[in-house]
Design a protein around this motif. Structure first.
Motif: not given
Length: 165
Positions: A120-142
């Motif tokens: 998040h700090r070194h990759c996603l936050s450096r993507l150009p033009g990002v206004a908002a970011m919302h993350s969701a963790f997969a708990l398990r694959t069904i």
């Protein structure tokens, strides 16, 4: 595409490449006829390639994170810059342009929550033009992706190999 092509495609999606003789036995073709059909499906672009499905937890990537991204602008330049930057990060497994509340959805592989924090700090936050970011963790694959559903061949399509294009 006839029912034999559909069966071959289903087998290849679910099990990966196998010897033509083995596939032919399953679908009722000789090895050479099966090989010709597979080559025709490849030439027609229906089979786009072959890959191995890895068990992410076995290679230390047990955390799947879905990240919805909204950009500050939807201009051609902003979209191109964002998409180009996304392609430079191996940890971003997939990126889809969306309709709706977010502009993009990313699927990210991480080793742990701490590793995702690093990404998040070194990759996603450096993507150009990002206004908002919302993350969701997969708990398990069904249900994991195992291939596309194949259309039922229409009447009269029996025995027709795909046209090479």
């Amino acid at each position: 595409m006839d029912r034999i092509d559909a069966k071959l495609l289903d087998l290849l999606q679910r099990t990966g490449p196998r010897p033509a003789a083995e596939l032919g036995d399953i679908v009722g073709l000789s090895a050479s006829a099966c090989h010709r059909r597979i080559r025709a499906l490849e030439a027609a672009g229906i089979i786009a390639g072959y890959t191995a499905r890895l068990a992410p937890e076995r290679i230390g990537l047990g955390l799947d994170v879905f990240v919805d991204i909204s950009l500050t602008s939807q201009s051609e330049e902003a979209l191109t810059a964002f998409e180009s930057a996304v392609k430079s990060f191996d940890e971003i497994l997939e990126c889809q342009l969306l309709s709706g509340a977010s502009d993009y959805r990313l699927r990210v592989a991480a080793r742990s929550v701490a590793d995702f924090d690093r990404l998040h700090r070194h990759c996603l936050s450096r993507l150009p033009g990002v206004a908002a970011m919302h993350s969701a963790f997969a708990l398990r694959t069904i249900k994991a992706f195992e291939g596309y559903p194949l259309p039922t061949p229409s009447a009269g399509a029996e025995g027709k190999a795909p046209a090479a294009g």
